[in-house]
Design a protein around this motif. Structure first.
Motif, mmCIF file in Angstrom:
data_model
loop_
_atom_site.group_PDB
_atom_site.id
_atom_site.type_symbol
_atom_site.label_atom_id
_atom_site.label_comp_id
_atom_site.label_asym_id
_atom_site.label_seq_id
_atom_site.Cartn_x
_atom_site.Cartn_y
_atom_site.Cartn_z
ATOM 1 N N THR A 230 -4.918 3.669 -0.134
ATOM 2 C CA THR A 230 -5.858 3.821 1.222
ATOM 3 C C THR A 230 -6.867 4.829 1.386
ATOM 4 O OG1 THR A 230 -3.816 5.199 2.276
ATOM 5 C CG2 THR A 230 -3.419 3.235 2.356
ATOM 6 N N ILE B 67 0.773 -1.098 -0.148
ATOM 7 C CA ILE B 67 -0.034 0.013 -0.111
ATOM 8 C C ILE B 67 1.092 1.297 -0.195
ATOM 9 C CG2 ILE B 67 -2.008 -1.218 1.224
ATOM 10 C CD1 ILE B 67 -0.965 0.432 3.905
ATOM 11 N N GLN C 135 -6.696 0.119 5.327
ATOM 12 C CA GLN C 135 -5.947 -0.677 4.318
ATOM 13 C C GLN C 135 -6.781 -1.739 4.134
ATOM 14 O OE1 GLN C 135 -2.355 -2.630 4.827
ATOM 15 N NE2 GLN C 135 -2.147 -2.149 6.950
ATOM 16 N N ASN D 256 1.990 3.467 1.916
ATOM 17 C CA ASN D 256 2.142 3.597 3.393
ATOM 18 C C ASN D 256 2.455 5.281 3.813
ATOM 19 O OD1 ASN D 256 2.083 1.203 5.080
ATOM 20 N ND2 ASN D 256 3.364 0.515 3.368
#
Length: 354
Positions: free
Chosen positions: A341, A165, A315, A167
Motif C-alpha cells: 500500500t 494487501i 490500496q 493491511n
C-alpha cells in the motif's frame, strides 16, 4: 394462433453455411482459431438466419467448462455494487474476464434460504472467487463440497490461495503519521470487530478478541503504532460499526465528537468512515486539520474531491481484481500474493516537517 418456429441447431447452421459444426462452435467460443474474415462470415450468417449460438448449458455439460466464474460476496449485492472498494475490485476482475470472453456470477454469501434456483446457478460455475470474508452459510458449505477451484480476496485465511494487501503495515503507517502530531486524545472508528448490529462503543479487549479478518489486521497495525508512541490505551476511544456506510460513519463520528474530552485525532478503517467524520467535524465547526486530524484507509476517488482532501492509505483494488482473475484462469501461477500500500497525503493530516 402463434406459429412457433423450430429452434435452429449448430448442425442446421453448418449445413446452411457449408462449414463444419466445429467451425461454427469456434466462431462463437474460440475466435482465435479462425481467420477474422471467416469468423465474421459465420457470425453474420448466423445473425441473418436467427441462430444465437451454441447452447451454453449443453456445452458446459459436454466439456465440464462453462466460462462462468462465481464471485461469493461477503455482503449483499446492493452493498457491493454501491461500495467504491468492492466495485473497483469487481471492475478489475471484469476487465480480465472480458478479455477472455468469460462471465461472472455474483452470489451474496449470506443466503437466507436455499432454493433449487440457487443450487442450479452454483452448479454452472467453474469455480469461485471469495471476496471480503468467510461466512458459515449454507451456500459456503455447499461451495466447499463441490471441490472446485477457489481463490480468496481480502480474506485472512490459510485454507485457500489468497490475494491480499498488507493491511497491518498500511494501518501502522497511517496511525504513525497521525501520532507524529502528538495528540492528546486519539479515537478509532473500527469495522466489524465486535458482534454488534448497530454503531456501538467498543473496548480494546473486545477488538483484540475479534477473529482473524481484514479489520483485525488493521487493528493490530494501529495498536503497534500506539504502543510505539507509548499512548495509554485506557484513554483510547473506539466506536465499532457493523456495516461500512456513510450513515454509520456519521453516527460514529458524532458519538466521538460529542464527548466532553473531544479527540484531536480520529483514525478510520475506511475512507467512507473518514469522510463521515470529516462531514460531522465541519458541521460542528471543528477546524480540520488544525483542531482535528483524520486519516482513512482505501484511497477511493471521493477522498481527493473533498475539501480538505483526505489523508489515507491507498490500496489498489482494481489490481486485486485483475490478479485474482488472471490466477483463476491459469494465466499466472496460483500462489498467495500480498500487495503493498502507499500513503496518499491529503490535507486532513499533513506530514510533520522535521
Amino acid at each position: 394462433m402463434i406459429e412457433y418456429k423450430k429452434k435452429l441447431t449448430i448442425k442446421d447452421m453448418a449445413k446452411a453455411l457449408n462449414v463444419s459444426t466445429a467451425t461454427i462452435s469456434n466462431a462463437f467460443n474460440r475466435p482465435d482459431q479462425l481467420s477474422e474474415s471467416l469468423r465474421l462470415r459465420i457470425i453474420e450468417g448466423c445473425q441473418r438466419l436467427g441462430y444465437e449460438g451454441p447452447n451454453a448449458a449443453a456445452r458446459s455439460l459436454r466439456t465440464g467448462v462453462s466460462g462462468i466464474v462465481g464471485v461469493l460476496l461477503a455482503d449483499s449485492l446492493s452493498y457491493c455494487i454501491s461500495d467504491p472498494v468492492a466495485s473497483q475490485f469487481l471492475a478489475g476482475l471484469a476487465d480480465v474476464l472480458d478479455q477472455r470472453q468469460c462471465n461472472m456470477l455474483l452470489l451474496p454469501g449470506q443466503e437466507e434460504q436455499t432454493s433449487y434456483k440457487s443450487r442450479q446457478m452454483e452448479s454452472m460455475v467453474d469455480g469461485y472467487i471469495i471476496y471480503g470474508g468467510l461466512h458459515p452459510s449454507k451456500r459456503f458449505q455447499r461451495l466447499l463440497q463441490q471441490s472446485k477451484p477457489i481463490i480468496a480476496v481480502d480474506v485472512d485465511t490459510t485454507d485457500f490461495i489468497t490475494v491480499n494487501i498488507d493491511n497491518q503495515e498500511g494501518a501502522y503507517r497511517s496511525a504513525r503519521l497521525a501520532l507524529q502530531h502528538r495528540p492528546q486524545k486519539v479515537a478509532i472508528i473500527s469495522l466489524r470487530l465486535t458482534p454488534v448490529s448497530s454503531v456501538s462503543w467498543a473496548t480494546c479487549d473486545a477488538c483484540y478478541a475479534s477473529p482473524a479478518s481484514v479489520s483485525r489486521s488493521r487493528w493490530l497495525g494501529y495498536m503497534q503504532a500506539l504502543q510505539e508512541y507509548n499512548y495509554p490505551l485506557e484513554q483510547l476511544s473506539v466506536v465499532d460499526v457493523p456495516v461500512n456506510t456513510h450513515r454509520n460513519a456519521c453516527m460514529a463520528a458524532f458519538m466521538l465528537l460529542s464527548q466532553e474530552e473531544r479527540p484531536d485525532v480520529i483514525i478510520c478503517m475506511s475512507d467512507r468512515m473518514a469522510l463521515g467524520a470529516l462531514q460531522v467535524a465541519l458541521q460542528q465547526h471543528i477546524a480540520v486539520p488544525n483542531d482535528l486530524k483524520i486519516v482513512g484507509f482505501d484511497g477511493i476517488a471521493e477522498s481527493q474531491f473533498t475539501h480538505p482532501t483526505l489523508t489515507t492509505v491507498q490500496q489498489y483494488n482494481e489490481l486485486k481484481g485483475q490478479m485474482a482473475g488472471n490466477m483463476f484462469l491459469g494465466l499466472t501461477p496460483r500462489q498467495n500474493v500480498i500487495l503493498p500500500t502507499d500513503m496518499l497525503m491529503g490535507e486532513t493530516c499533513p506530514e510533520v516537517m522535521s
